[in-house]
Design a protein around this motif. Structure first.
Motif, PDB file in Angstrom:
ATOM      1  N   MET A  85       0.833  -1.199   0.000  1.00  0.00           N
ATOM      2  CA  MET A  85       0.000   0.000   0.000  1.00  0.00           C
ATOM      3  C   MET A  85       0.873   1.257   0.000  1.00  0.00           C
ATOM      4  SD  MET A  85      -3.191   1.003   2.523  1.00  0.00           S
ATOM      5  CE  MET A  85      -2.337   0.332   3.925  1.00  0.00           C
ATOM      6  N   LEU A  86       1.960   1.257   0.758  1.00  0.00           N
ATOM      7  CA  LEU A  86       2.848   2.411   0.784  1.00  0.00           C
ATOM      8  C   LEU A  86       3.515   2.639  -0.569  1.00  0.00           C
ATOM      9  CD1 LEU A  86       4.346   2.037   4.335  1.00  0.00           C
ATOM     10  CD2 LEU A  86       3.261   4.095   3.438  1.00  0.00           C
ATOM     11  N   PHE A  87       3.875   1.583  -1.253  1.00  0.00           N
ATOM     12  CA  PHE A  87       4.478   1.738  -2.574  1.00  0.00           C
ATOM     13  C   PHE A  87       3.472   2.297  -3.574  1.00  0.00           C
ATOM     14  CE2 PHE A  87       8.056  -0.855  -1.140  1.00  0.00           C
ATOM     15  CZ  PHE A  87       9.104  -0.211  -1.772  1.00  0.00           C
ATOM     16  N   ALA A  88       2.191   2.021  -3.383  1.00  0.00           N
ATOM     17  CA  ALA A  88       1.153   2.473  -4.313  1.00  0.00           C
ATOM     18  C   ALA A  88       0.566   3.828  -3.937  1.00  0.00           C
ATOM     19  CB  ALA A  88       0.029   1.437  -4.375  1.00  0.00           C
ATOM     20  N   ALA A  89       0.781   4.282  -2.714  1.00  0.00           N
ATOM     21  CA  ALA A  89       0.105   5.482  -2.196  1.00  0.00           C
ATOM     22  C   ALA A  89       0.658   6.772  -2.789  1.00  0.00           C
ATOM     23  CB  ALA A  89       0.233   5.535  -0.675  1.00  0.00           C
ATOM     24  N   ASP A  90      -0.220   7.768  -2.907  1.00  0.00           N
ATOM     25  CA  ASP A  90       0.220   9.112  -3.266  1.00  0.00           C
ATOM     26  C   ASP A  90       0.746   9.792  -1.992  1.00  0.00           C
ATOM     27  OD1 ASP A  90      -2.025   9.899  -1.778  1.00  0.00           O
ATOM     28  OD2 ASP A  90      -3.209  10.391  -3.535  1.00  0.00           O
ATOM     29  N   ARG A  91       1.239  11.015  -2.114  1.00  0.00           N
ATOM     30  CA  ARG A  91       1.832  11.716  -0.962  1.00  0.00           C
ATOM     31  C   ARG A  91       0.869  11.858   0.210  1.00  0.00           C
ATOM     32  NH1 ARG A  91       4.870  16.822  -3.585  1.00  0.00           N
ATOM     33  NH2 ARG A  91       6.313  15.647  -4.858  1.00  0.00           N
ATOM     34  N   GLU A  92      -0.345  12.273  -0.076  1.00  0.00           N
ATOM     35  CA  GLU A  92      -1.315  12.488   0.997  1.00  0.00           C
ATOM     36  C   GLU A  92      -1.565  11.212   1.787  1.00  0.00           C
ATOM     37  OE1 GLU A  92      -6.000  13.623   1.672  1.00  0.00           O
ATOM     38  OE2 GLU A  92      -5.066  14.151  -0.237  1.00  0.00           O
ATOM     39  N   HIS A  93      -1.767  10.121   1.092  1.00  0.00           N
ATOM     40  CA  HIS A  93      -2.035   8.864   1.785  1.00  0.00           C
ATOM     41  C   HIS A  93      -0.781   8.321   2.474  1.00  0.00           C
ATOM     42  CE1 HIS A  93      -5.645   9.082  -0.760  1.00  0.00           C
ATOM     43  NE2 HIS A  93      -6.196   8.544   0.314  1.00  0.00           N
ATOM     44  N   THR A  94       0.379   8.560   1.877  1.00  0.00           N
ATOM     45  CA  THR A  94       1.614   8.146   2.535  1.00  0.00           C
ATOM     46  C   THR A  94       1.768   8.861   3.870  1.00  0.00           C
ATOM     47  OG1 THR A  94       2.702   7.667   0.430  1.00  0.00           O
ATOM     48  CG2 THR A  94       4.135   8.083   2.322  1.00  0.00           C
ATOM     49  N   LEU A  95       1.476  10.164   3.906  1.00  0.00           N
ATOM     50  CA  LEU A  95       1.562  10.905   5.166  1.00  0.00           C
ATOM     51  C   LEU A  95       0.575  10.375   6.193  1.00  0.00           C
ATOM     52  CD1 LEU A  95       2.070  14.591   4.053  1.00  0.00           C
ATOM     53  CD2 LEU A  95       3.659  13.147   5.323  1.00  0.00           C
ATOM     54  N   ARG A  96      -0.613  10.058   5.749  1.00  0.00           N
ATOM     55  CA  ARG A  96      -1.610   9.510   6.678  1.00  0.00           C
ATOM     56  C   ARG A  96      -1.142   8.180   7.256  1.00  0.00           C
ATOM     57  NH1 ARG A  96      -7.441  10.647   3.771  1.00  0.00           N
ATOM     58  NH2 ARG A  96      -7.259  12.908   3.771  1.00  0.00           N
ATOM     59  N   ILE A  97      -0.619   7.315   6.390  1.00  0.00           N
ATOM     60  CA  ILE A  97      -0.122   6.014   6.861  1.00  0.00           C
ATOM     61  C   ILE A  97       1.078   6.219   7.784  1.00  0.00           C
ATOM     62  CG2 ILE A  97       0.923   3.825   6.134  1.00  0.00           C
ATOM     63  CD1 ILE A  97      -0.718   4.198   3.471  1.00  0.00           C
ATOM     64  N   ALA A  98       1.925   7.188   7.464  1.00  0.00           N
ATOM     65  CA  ALA A  98       3.134   7.431   8.251  1.00  0.00           C
ATOM     66  C   ALA A  98       2.835   7.856   9.683  1.00  0.00           C
ATOM     67  CB  ALA A  98       3.996   8.493   7.572  1.00  0.00           C
ATOM     68  N   THR A  99       1.667   8.427   9.927  1.00  0.00           N
ATOM     69  CA  THR A  99       1.346   8.811  11.304  1.00  0.00           C
ATOM     70  C   THR A  99       1.154   7.591  12.191  1.00  0.00           C
ATOM     71  OG1 THR A  99      -1.033   8.969  10.876  1.00  0.00           O
ATOM     72  CG2 THR A  99       0.264  10.979  10.599  1.00  0.00           C
ATOM     73  N   VAL A 100       0.823   6.457  11.594  1.00  0.00           N
ATOM     74  CA  VAL A 100       0.621   5.225  12.358  1.00  0.00           C
ATOM     75  C   VAL A 100       1.800   4.260  12.189  1.00  0.00           C
ATOM     76  CG1 VAL A 100      -0.917   3.260  12.727  1.00  0.00           C
ATOM     77  CG2 VAL A 100      -1.868   5.477  12.088  1.00  0.00           C
ATOM     78  N   TYR A 101       2.390   4.232  11.008  1.00  0.00           N
ATOM     79  CA  TYR A 101       3.488   3.304  10.699  1.00  0.00           C
ATOM     80  C   TYR A 101       4.695   4.066  10.155  1.00  0.00           C
ATOM     81  CZ  TYR A 101      -0.192  -0.203  11.038  1.00  0.00           C
ATOM     82  OH  TYR A 101      -1.221  -0.992  11.470  1.00  0.00           O
ATOM     83  N   PRO A 102       5.306   4.932  10.970  1.00  0.00           N
ATOM     84  CA  PRO A 102       6.393   5.766  10.452  1.00  0.00           C
ATOM     85  C   PRO A 102       7.608   4.973   9.974  1.00  0.00           C
ATOM     86  CG  PRO A 102       6.223   5.977  12.827  1.00  0.00           C
ATOM     87  CD  PRO A 102       5.032   5.196  12.376  1.00  0.00           C
ATOM     88  N   ALA A 103       7.963   3.903  10.648  1.00  0.00           N
ATOM     89  CA  ALA A 103       9.150   3.142  10.245  1.00  0.00           C
ATOM     90  C   ALA A 103       8.980   2.563   8.849  1.00  0.00           C
ATOM     91  CB  ALA A 103       9.432   2.029  11.256  1.00  0.00           C
ATOM     92  N   TYR A 104       7.790   2.076   8.543  1.00  0.00           N
ATOM     93  CA  TYR A 104       7.528   1.514   7.214  1.00  0.00           C
ATOM     94  C   TYR A 104       7.507   2.610   6.147  1.00  0.00           C
ATOM     95  CZ  TYR A 104       6.729  -3.141   9.008  1.00  0.00           C
ATOM     96  OH  TYR A 104       6.909  -4.376   9.587  1.00  0.00           O
ATOM     97  N   ALA A 105       6.884   3.745   6.464  1.00  0.00           N
ATOM     98  CA  ALA A 105       6.820   4.841   5.496  1.00  0.00           C
ATOM     99  C   ALA A 105       8.215   5.362   5.175  1.00  0.00           C
ATOM    100  CB  ALA A 105       5.935   5.959   6.038  1.00  0.00           C
TER     101      ALA A 105
END
Length: 138
Positions: A85-105
């Motif tokens: 999902m992180l590889f497919a995400a745009d910037r906005e969604h990557t930032l949202r995911i990063a708030t919960v999974y920062p190490a993966y982002a």
């Protein structure tokens, strides 16, 4: 482990830029956003409010596995989908995911935006003592 830092580049008009660094290397990403949101993001990253801002050995190994690179460890299904999902995400969604999974982002950002990123992740993945499901133990 690799520490994530951010620097705000304010704009006199229009959006501001947030330059993301992983460790001491060159920038691994630049985000463009509203000035107030950019300032808040930088402040939260620097204050550690977004959780750990480092690439863990496990996150590095899971990203390497996704890419088919040496040093990868197969993740559980949830983490496999998270990385995809992180590889497919745009910037906005990557930032949202990063708030919960920062190490993966951050690991995905290093892999995709930083010169020598695969080597950096391989170095980080080597810090894992025993891959999950592959060790002796109780």
């Amino acid at each position: 482990m690799i520490r994530l830092t951010a620097r705000l580049v304010p704009a006199t008009t229009g959006p501001a830029h947030v330059i993301i660094h992983a460790g001491d290397a060159e920038p691994c990403g630049v985000l463009t956003m509203a000035p107030d949101a950019a300032a808040e993001l930088v402040a939260r990253i620097e204050a550690g409010e977004l959780g750990p801002t480092v690439v863990t050995p496990e996150a590095a190994a899971h990203v390497l596995h996704h890419l088919g690179e040496t040093g990868g460890i197969e993740p559980c299904p949830v983490e496999r989908h998270l990385v995809a999902m992180l590889f497919a995400a745009d910037r906005e969604h990557t930032l949202r995911i990063a708030t919960v999974y920062p190490a993966y982002a951050v690991a995905v950002m290093i892999a995709t935006h930083q010169e020598g990123g695969i080597r950096i992740l391989q170095d980080a993945a080597r810090q894992a003592l025993v891959p999950v499901g592959q060790g002796g133990g109780a």
